[in-house]
Motif scaffolding. Structure first.
Motif, short mmCIF file in Angstrom:
data_model
loop_
_atom_site.label_atom_id
_atom_site.label_comp_id
_atom_site.label_asym_id
_atom_site.label_seq_id
_atom_site.Cartn_x
_atom_site.Cartn_y
_atom_site.Cartn_z
N ARG A 75 0.83 -1.21 0.00
CA ARG A 75 0.00 0.00 0.00
C ARG A 75 0.86 1.26 0.00
NH1 ARG A 75 -3.28 3.03 -1.23
NH2 ARG A 75 -5.01 3.92 -0.07
N THR A 76 2.05 1.18 0.62
CA THR A 76 2.90 2.37 0.71
C THR A 76 3.69 2.62 -0.58
OG1 THR A 76 4.78 1.16 1.61
CG2 THR A 76 3.22 2.05 3.20
N LEU A 77 3.70 1.65 -1.48
CA LEU A 77 4.45 1.82 -2.73
C LEU A 77 3.72 2.77 -3.68
CD1 LEU A 77 5.49 -1.90 -3.46
CD2 LEU A 77 6.94 -0.08 -2.56
N PRO A 78 4.46 3.43 -4.56
CA PRO A 78 3.80 4.35 -5.50
C PRO A 78 3.13 3.60 -6.64
CG PRO A 78 6.16 4.38 -5.85
CD PRO A 78 5.93 3.45 -4.69
N VAL A 79 2.23 2.73 -6.29
CA VAL A 79 1.52 1.95 -7.29
C VAL A 79 0.05 1.93 -6.89
CG1 VAL A 79 2.08 -0.22 -6.11
CG2 VAL A 79 1.53 -0.27 -8.50
N SER A 80 -0.82 2.06 -7.87
CA SER A 80 -2.24 2.21 -7.54
C SER A 80 -2.83 0.89 -7.06
CB SER A 80 -3.02 2.70 -8.76
OG SER A 80 -3.12 1.65 -9.69
N ALA A 81 -3.94 1.02 -6.33
CA ALA A 81 -4.64 -0.16 -5.83
C ALA A 81 -5.11 -1.03 -7.00
CB ALA A 81 -5.82 0.28 -4.97
N ALA B 83 -1.33 7.50 -6.47
CA ALA B 83 -0.16 6.89 -5.82
C ALA B 83 1.16 7.37 -6.41
CB ALA B 83 -0.25 5.38 -5.93
N ALA B 84 1.12 7.95 -7.61
CA ALA B 84 2.36 8.30 -8.29
C ALA B 84 3.21 9.28 -7.48
CB ALA B 84 2.04 8.89 -9.66
N ARG B 86 3.86 9.28 -4.52
CA ARG B 86 4.66 8.61 -3.49
C ARG B 86 6.03 8.17 -4.01
NH1 ARG B 86 -0.35 6.54 -0.98
NH2 ARG B 86 -0.24 4.63 -2.20
N GLN B 87 6.26 8.37 -5.32
CA GLN B 87 7.62 8.14 -5.85
C GLN B 87 8.61 9.10 -5.23
OE1 GLN B 87 7.20 8.43 -10.11
NE2 GLN B 87 6.74 6.25 -10.32
#
Lengths: 225, 303
Positions: A75-81, B83-84, B86-87
């Motif tokens: 969840r903390t990674l920069p990848v969407s759900a 989420a991008a 968060r890179q």
């Protein structure tokens, strides 16, 4: 998403291979127990495919990550759900196909050796419906494992399966004419194609529900094992 | 360096800006939190267990939904679910979840796939500096090594925002010192764009590295100011209370931080110091001593 799929496949390679070996051996064992009657092999295939595989796959893919809280790491990674959930669905499908191919191949080999392949050859129409049914069952199991703790997650989809079996039996026993019409329709390829398209839509809906659930849940909190 | 950073702070856009953030759990509410992380600063987030530090961090990073408010990252408002961004964020979670079955090298390779700015050379340099064997399985690492690995995974792509939730709890003093030195070195390497938010119960760590302090109590941010201002903004008045007088009535407008055997210490804003001293003298308090409080004393008074 490729990295996620690779990670899951690498993580579960050993248990998957072991499970495939057991699945391949299963028809042989049943044939020995059942004194060489060929129908046992196909029964075992159905049993393995429908009853055990979805639990095993979803337990590996989700329950382990939930209890070790590595879903929170994802969840903390920069990848969407969408990517995370999609990767789990793809890996579940790959595993299911691997197990299914192993199981069916082993069963057909048993039938071939025992000389009952012609008489007990699997009906392609039935195979087509069983395949998509098992895929749908596995995908709903994924949702169940994502939403509930393990104890309830295992049972919830089986409730649905039980209702389906009851409906099938009731139709067959109490409405034989309707059942016959239904079966005739199910054998048409256009209906099968429509069934597959509907299944794809259902899988898409399950995906969206799982994405929403994944985004809205705090995965750092402990979950029941 | 401090002067350079002060200049940077005045000119640049905030790295992270939290405005009017509300989040309600059963029995707990994060209330109207406003927090700005300026470039070049390390902000220490303090608060008792259950005060809302981790909830605030998770909301700020978009890991859990919040009820209302807004969060801006380098001036751009964040949309929940994206989420991008968060890179550019490094996060070390309190529980340090890692894949135990992976080897260290394998884990870092897996993580690196998500960060275009991943600096492999810097990553291996950190591994060597922290003395982590890259071929070891993660399940064989000690707690301290796991924390260091989590920090390496969060630093190796040079994030502009580094968020550390209780990173040093359970670490021995040597590892803690190494950890904090690396943290300081990392922010000094690019103070124009980089900020750190560190939550900790170890006040010595916060005193050692933080430029600013944010104190959260029952879901409310009660202090957010430069560390130096927090310390110099208060004074401790110690005195002997006159016999037979209730100390609380005597000085009920200030926080009593200690009161034993007739000797009392209270926390008083520096700008009210003269008034407080004259009030105390008027009621017969004697042996009045004035000193600067430690962060621990301020924490105990407000948390």
């Amino acid at each position: 998403m490729r990295a996620l799929v690779r990670k899951d496949l690498r993580e579960h390679t050993l248990p998957l291979l072991y499970y495939m070996a057991v699945t391949a051996a299963f028809p042989w064992v049943l044939v020995v127990i059942d004194r060489g009657r060929p129908s046992s092999a196909l029964l075992s295939t159905s049993f393995v495919m429908v009853v055990i595989s979805p639990i095993m796959i979803t337990h590996w893919l989700l329950n382990t990550e939930k209890t070790k809280r590595t879903l929170f790491l994802l969840r903390t990674l920069p990848v969407s759900a969408h990517h995370i959930v999609g990767a789990k669905q793809v890996v579940a499908l790959i595993m299911l196909i691997s197990i299914g191919v192993t199981s069916v191949t082993s069963s057909l080999t048993v039938l071939h050796i025992l000389g009952g392949l012609e008489a007990n050859a699997p009906n392609p129409v039935v195979m087509a419906w069983v395949f998509i049914g098992v895929v749908l069952f596995t995908q709903s199991m994924l949702l169940s494992f994502l939403r509930f703790d393990q104890r309830l997650a295992i049972q919830a989809p089986y409730g649905g399966l039980l209702l389906l079996v009851l409906a099938y039996s009731a139709l067959r026993n109490y409405r034989p004419n309707l059942f016959a019409a239904f079966m005739a329709m199910a054998g048409r390829w256009d209906v099968i194609v429509a069934g597959y398209l509907t299944a794809c839509l259902i899988i898409l809906c399950l995906h969206l529900i799982m994405v929403r659930l994944f985004e809205r849940t705090d995965w750092s909190r402990p979950t029941a094992e | 360096m401090r002067l350079d950073r002060d200049r940077v702070n005045e000119q640049a856009t905030a790295v992270l800006e939290i405005q009017h953030l509300y989040k309600t759990y059963p029995g707990f509410t994060l209330k109207d939190v406003n927090l700005v992380l300026k470039p070049g600063t390390i902000t220490g987030l303090l608060g008792r267990n259950g005060a809302g530090k981790t909830t605030l961090i998770k909301c700020a990073l978009g890991l859990i939904p919040f009820d209302s408010g807004s969060i801006k990252f380098h001036g751009a408002e964040l949309k929940y679910g994206s989420a991008a961004w968060r890179q550019s964020v490094g996060y070390v979670a309190e529980s340090h979840p890692l894949y135990d079955w992976m080897r260290v090298e394998q884990f870092l390779k897996f993580i690196s796939a998500y960060y275009p700015t991943w600096d492999g050379r810097y990553c291996w340099m950190l591994l060597d500096r922290f003395g982590i064997d890259r071929h070891k399985r993660i399940r064989d690492l000690s707690h301290g090594m796991r924390v260091k690995l989590a920090l390496i995974a969060a630093l190796a792509y040079h994030p502009t925002l580094l968020v550390l939730d209780e990173p040093t709890s359970g670490l021995d003093p040597v590892i803690r010192t190494e950890f904090l030195e690396e943290l300081r070195a990392e922010i000094m390497s690019n103070p124009e764009r980089r900020a750190v938010l560190i939550s900790s119960h170890i006040l010595e760590d916060i005193t050692a590295v933080a430029d600013e302090v944010a104190l959260i109590r029952n879901g409310e941010l009660v202090i957010h100011a430069p560390l130096a201002d927090v310390v110099t903004g208060w004074r401790i008045l110690s005195f002997n209370a006159p016999p037979g007088r209730d100390v609380r009535q005597l000085v009920n407008r200030y926080k009593i931080i200690r009161g034993r055997d007739g000797s009392v210490s209270l926390l008083c804003p520096t700008d009210e110091l003269q008034f407080a001293v004259s009030e105390l003298e008027a009621v017969g308090a004697n042996n009045i001593e004035i000193r600067t409080p430690s962060l621990r004393e301020i924490f105990l008074a407000f948390a």
